[in-house]
Design an enzyme around this catalytic site. Structure first.
Site, mmCIF file in Angstrom:
data_model
loop_
_atom_site.group_PDB
_atom_site.id
_atom_site.type_symbol
_atom_site.label_atom_id
_atom_site.label_comp_id
_atom_site.label_asym_id
_atom_site.label_seq_id
_atom_site.Cartn_x
_atom_site.Cartn_y
_atom_site.Cartn_z
ATOM 1 N N CYS A 1 5.702 -44.590 -22.882
ATOM 2 C CA CYS A 1 4.743 -44.850 -21.801
ATOM 3 C C CYS A 1 5.338 -44.713 -20.409
ATOM 4 C CB CYS A 1 4.161 -46.254 -21.953
ATOM 5 S SG CYS A 1 3.519 -46.577 -23.599
ATOM 6 N N GLU B 1 6.190 -58.901 -17.683
ATOM 7 C CA GLU B 1 6.190 -58.209 -16.397
ATOM 8 C C GLU B 1 6.032 -59.180 -15.234
ATOM 9 O OE1 GLU B 1 4.190 -54.344 -14.165
ATOM 10 O OE2 GLU B 1 3.322 -55.070 -16.056
ATOM 11 N N HIS C 1 -5.011 -46.797 -21.177
ATOM 12 C CA HIS C 1 -3.584 -46.473 -21.289
ATOM 13 C C HIS C 1 -3.449 -45.015 -21.706
ATOM 14 C CE1 HIS C 1 0.587 -46.714 -21.689
ATOM 15 N NE2 HIS C 1 0.729 -47.822 -22.384
ATOM 16 N N LYS D 1 -5.089 -50.051 -15.603
ATOM 17 C CA LYS D 1 -5.412 -49.692 -16.981
ATOM 18 C C LYS D 1 -6.699 -50.368 -17.430
ATOM 19 C CE LYS D 1 -0.765 -48.647 -18.758
ATOM 20 N NZ LYS D 1 0.068 -48.915 -17.569
ATOM 21 N N PHE E 1 7.843 -48.684 -24.780
ATOM 22 C CA PHE E 1 8.505 -48.907 -26.055
ATOM 23 C C PHE E 1 9.842 -48.173 -26.037
ATOM 24 C CE2 PHE E 1 4.725 -49.811 -29.143
ATOM 25 C CZ PHE E 1 4.560 -51.045 -28.547
ATOM 26 N N HIS F 1 2.369 -52.322 -14.865
ATOM 27 C CA HIS F 1 2.250 -51.634 -16.154
ATOM 28 C C HIS F 1 1.095 -52.259 -16.930
ATOM 29 C CE1 HIS F 1 3.412 -49.165 -19.490
ATOM 30 N NE2 HIS F 1 3.593 -50.215 -20.271
#
Length: 414
Positions: A164, A314, A340, A335, A401, A303
């Site tokens: 991502c 975060e 996403h 998002k 990830f 994010h």
């Protein structure tokens, strides 16, 4: 000497098929592009909230002679790159060799779609092999290659795949090439088309997709909310034209904003569990690179995927980096409106962050009603909040990830 990097062009694929201005206006209002996505795939039908570009037709936009050798992720990426190139004042019909210009592109999945379609044909219809162009359509560097070929960009054709964070890493590495004098102009961004059966089922297997039906899907993505239930997949593309500041000025280009800093690192702890320590380090690297103090930063495009573990991690990292300034720091996750986009997320969020600086207004986190106590400590912008802010600097975060973190710092061009 470190060179300044100007942003002179932006382009994107709007999920609803409208203009850049319309897309940003809807984002600022917190209007969702998320819809119910359903197919009759065998053995189990698909029924999820998603962002899909149903009005996108690559054949009509690019012409069949181009698209016959392109997967959908490349088609979308090329259209976004064309828009950014034109927006920067360049001519897309000029394919002459440009040794000082290159491309840097991000994708998490590449042309996975062409492989799945080919395998279906083999299993269901007895086809003996995949199409002859499957390899070049499916390779992860296909989109960067098409952009370079179509625009005559001879400096470099680079492709980044770090889940991502792919597009943010591609933008950041393009910034470094210009900053360090290796290129004068770079097209940078990302594209992904994850709405294919195998990918959807893989994400569903992780139990991280938010559920929803025809009625509830537009509100399915709820970052930082106490009731959040997971992420929403989306497809799309976005692109920037980055340029040496003096080069842009010399040709009379309109400078939209400045890309002033980039920080990238790896958590090196866990494949899927985010680590605030690594995120803190990535943001600190980006701020140091941009030579800005924390009080200069007025907005964070987070994010914020709306996962149970990711959102608090975060916010904890933001609290550590910004200290007492965190409570005044405007934070939102867009998002919640555009979903996403996997490897393309960092690019579309970079565009939104740039437009926020340019227009002095920040978008809200849509569907945020009750803030999770674990996500408190920053100024969460909700729909209806006062969101007109004169921004000197803003940050776009991408945390992936594999522990790959990429942070971009943008400044006003004024």
């Amino acid at each position: 000497m470190k060179r300044r990097v100007a942003i002179t062009g932006i382009g994107l694929i709007d999920p609803l098929g409208e203009s850049m201005g319309s897309f940003f206006d809807r984002t600022v209002k917190g209007e969702s592009s998320i819809r119910h996505y359903a197919t009759n795939d065998i053995p189990v039908p698909v029924s999820i909230p998603a962002v899909f570009c149903q009005n996108f037709n690559g054949d009509e936009i690019l012409g069949k002679p181009r698209t016959i050798s392109m997967d959908k992720f490349s088609q979308m990426g090329l259209v976004a790159a064309f828009e950014a190139w034109t927006n920067a004042g360049f001519d897309i019909s000029d394919k002459s060799h440009k040794p000082n210009a290159g491309v840097s592109w991000g994708t998490a999945l590449g042309g996975t779609r062409i492989y799945e379609q080919g395998l279906k044909e083999m299993w269901q219809n007895g086809r003996e092999r995949l199409p002859p162009l499957a390899v070049v359509m499916g390779m992860n560097n296909a989109c960067s290659s098409h952009i370079a070929i179509q625009l005559g960009l001879g400096n470099s054709s680079l492709s980044y795949t770090v889940a991502c964070s792919s597009a943010s890493a591609a933008i950041g590495e393009a910034y470094r090439r210009i900053r360090d004098g290796d290129a004068d102009v770079m097209v940078a961004g990302g594209s992904d088309t994850p709405l294919i059966y195998g990918v959807i089922r893989a994400w569903d297997g992780m139990r991280v997709l938010s559920p929803g039906n025809e009625e509830t899907s537009p509100n399915a993505c709820r970052p930082f909310d106490k009731s959040r239930s997971g992420l929403v997949l989306g497809e799309g593309a976005a692109a920037l034209v980055l340029e040496d500041w003096d080069h842009a000025v010399s040709r009379g280009a309109s400078i939209i904003a400045e890309l002033a800093g980039y920080g990238a690192n790896c958590d090196h702890t866990n494949l899927v569990k985010p680590d605030p320590t690594g995120q803190v380090a990535a943001m600190s690297l980006a701020l140091d690179d941009a030579d800005v103090v924390i009080e200069d930063v007025g907005y964070i495009n987070a994010h914020g995927t709306a996962t149970i573990e990711g959102d608090p991690s975060e916010i904890e990292a933001l609290r550590q980096v910004f200290g007492s300034h965190a409570k005044d720091l405007a934070v939102s996750s867009t998002k919640s409106t555009h979903g996403h986009l996997m490897g393309a997320s960092g690019a579309i969020e970079a565009v939104i962050t740039i437009l926020s600086i340019k227009n002095g207004v920040v978008p809200p986190t849509a569907n945020l009603k009750e803030i999770d106590p674990l996500c408190e400590g920053v100024n969460h912008i909700k729909v209806g909040d006062q969101n007109k802010i004169k921004l000197r600097a803003a940050i776009s975060n991408s945390f992936a990830f594999g522990g790959s973190n990429a942070v971009l710092v943008f400044k006003s061009a004024q």
